[in-house]
Design a protein around this motif. Structure first.
Motif, PDB file in Angstrom:
ATOM      1  N   UNK A   1     -51.502 119.282  -5.706  1.00  0.00           N
ATOM      2  CA  UNK A   1     -52.752 119.017  -4.997  1.00  0.00           C
ATOM      3  C   UNK A   1     -53.355 120.320  -4.475  1.00  0.00           C
ATOM      4  N   UNK A   2     -52.506 121.209  -3.933  1.00  0.00           N
ATOM      5  CA  UNK A   2     -52.991 122.501  -3.427  1.00  0.00           C
ATOM      6  C   UNK A   2     -53.568 123.350  -4.551  1.00  0.00           C
ATOM      7  N   UNK A   3     -53.055 123.165  -5.764  1.00  0.00           N
ATOM      8  CA  UNK A   3     -53.544 123.934  -6.912  1.00  0.00           C
ATOM      9  C   UNK A   3     -54.722 123.242  -7.605  1.00  0.00           C
ATOM     10  N   UNK A   4     -55.166 122.118  -7.055  1.00  0.00           N
ATOM     11  CA  UNK A   4     -56.258 121.338  -7.648  1.00  0.00           C
ATOM     12  C   UNK A   4     -55.970 120.936  -9.091  1.00  0.00           C
ATOM     13  N   UNK A   5     -54.727 120.521  -9.332  1.00  0.00           N
ATOM     14  CA  UNK A   5     -54.335 120.050 -10.659  1.00  0.00           C
ATOM     15  C   UNK A   5     -54.104 118.553 -10.568  1.00  0.00           C
ATOM     16  N   UNK A   6     -54.842 117.805 -11.370  1.00  0.00           N
ATOM     17  CA  UNK A   6     -54.676 116.360 -11.392  1.00  0.00           C
ATOM     18  C   UNK A   6     -53.731 115.997 -12.527  1.00  0.00           C
ATOM     19  N   UNK A   7     -52.663 115.253 -12.167  1.00  0.00           N
ATOM     20  CA  UNK A   7     -51.673 114.835 -13.155  1.00  0.00           C
ATOM     21  C   UNK A   7     -51.415 113.346 -12.995  1.00  0.00           C
ATOM     22  N   UNK A   8     -50.822 112.756 -14.010  1.00  0.00           N
ATOM     23  CA  UNK A   8     -50.413 111.366 -13.920  1.00  0.00           C
ATOM     24  C   UNK A   8     -49.354 111.251 -12.829  1.00  0.00           C
ATOM     25  N   UNK A   9     -49.307 110.119 -12.172  1.00  0.00           N
ATOM     26  CA  UNK A   9     -48.444 109.960 -11.002  1.00  0.00           C
ATOM     27  C   UNK A   9     -46.954 109.998 -11.334  1.00  0.00           C
ATOM     28  N   UNK A  10     -46.581 109.798 -12.576  1.00  0.00           N
ATOM     29  CA  UNK A  10     -45.165 109.766 -12.911  1.00  0.00           C
ATOM     30  C   UNK A  10     -44.535 111.142 -13.087  1.00  0.00           C
ATOM     31  N   UNK A  11     -45.322 112.191 -13.317  1.00  0.00           N
ATOM     32  CA  UNK A  11     -44.744 113.523 -13.559  1.00  0.00           C
ATOM     33  C   UNK A  11     -43.958 114.060 -12.368  1.00  0.00           C
ATOM     34  N   UNK A  12     -44.490 114.043 -11.152  1.00  0.00           N
ATOM     35  CA  UNK A  12     -43.689 114.558 -10.038  1.00  0.00           C
ATOM     36  C   UNK A  12     -42.365 113.822  -9.844  1.00  0.00           C
ATOM     37  N   UNK A  13     -42.375 112.506 -10.006  1.00  0.00           N
ATOM     38  CA  UNK A  13     -41.132 111.748  -9.812  1.00  0.00           C
ATOM     39  C   UNK A  13     -40.130 112.031 -10.929  1.00  0.00           C
ATOM     40  N   UNK A  14     -40.607 112.230 -12.154  1.00  0.00           N
ATOM     41  CA  UNK A  14     -39.696 112.563 -13.246  1.00  0.00           C
ATOM     42  C   UNK A  14     -38.999 113.902 -12.998  1.00  0.00           C
ATOM     43  N   UNK A  15     -39.764 114.886 -12.562  1.00  0.00           N
ATOM     44  CA  UNK A  15     -39.170 116.198 -12.320  1.00  0.00           C
ATOM     45  C   UNK A  15     -38.275 116.196 -11.087  1.00  0.00           C
ATOM     46  N   UNK A  16     -38.593 115.378 -10.106  1.00  0.00           N
ATOM     47  CA  UNK A  16     -37.727 115.258  -8.933  1.00  0.00           C
ATOM     48  C   UNK A  16     -36.387 114.628  -9.326  1.00  0.00           C
TER      49      UNK A  16
END
Length: 111
Positions: free
Chosen positions: A32-47
């Motif tokens: 969000x700080x980098x102003x990058x919009x991604x699908x909601x599943x990417x952060x949870x997959x990498x976590x």
């Protein structure tokens, strides 16, 4: 690779480099700080990946694998460190059969 995958990878690397635990919320905050919009599943997959695997180890072993050489030494290092690698026996070399020359057959090229 998609933008979401690449951005989540970078966010995970940033968190790991700073010694901060990797969570989906923290990855999403960086994106969000980098102003990058991604699908909601990417952060949870990498976590989830960061929970199961040590990201620092993955980075250190980027070039591992591939070629056939060095496997016994790498296994010895993983098992017990440098001292074990120094004590490991050298790999056995197979003795190749000697090729027969034309002289052994009773004729030569210029006979």
């Amino acid at each position: 690779m998609s933008v979401g995958e690449i951005a989540s990878t970078y966010a995970t690397l940033i968190l790991t480099d700073d010694g901060i635990s990797v969570t989906a919320d923290k990855i999403a905050a960086i994106l969000k700080a980098a102003n990058v919009e991604v699908e909601s599943y990417w952060p949870s997959l990498f976590a989830k990946l960061a929970e199961k695997k040590n990201i620092s180890d993955l980075i250190a072993n980027v070039g591992a694998g591939g070629g056939g050489g060095g496997a016994p030494a790498a296994a010895a290092l993983a098992a017990g460190g440098g001292a074990a690698a120094a004590a490991a026996p050298p790999p056995e070399e197979k003795e190749e059969p000697k090729e027969e020359s034309d002289d052994d057959m009773g004729f030569g090229l210029f006979d």
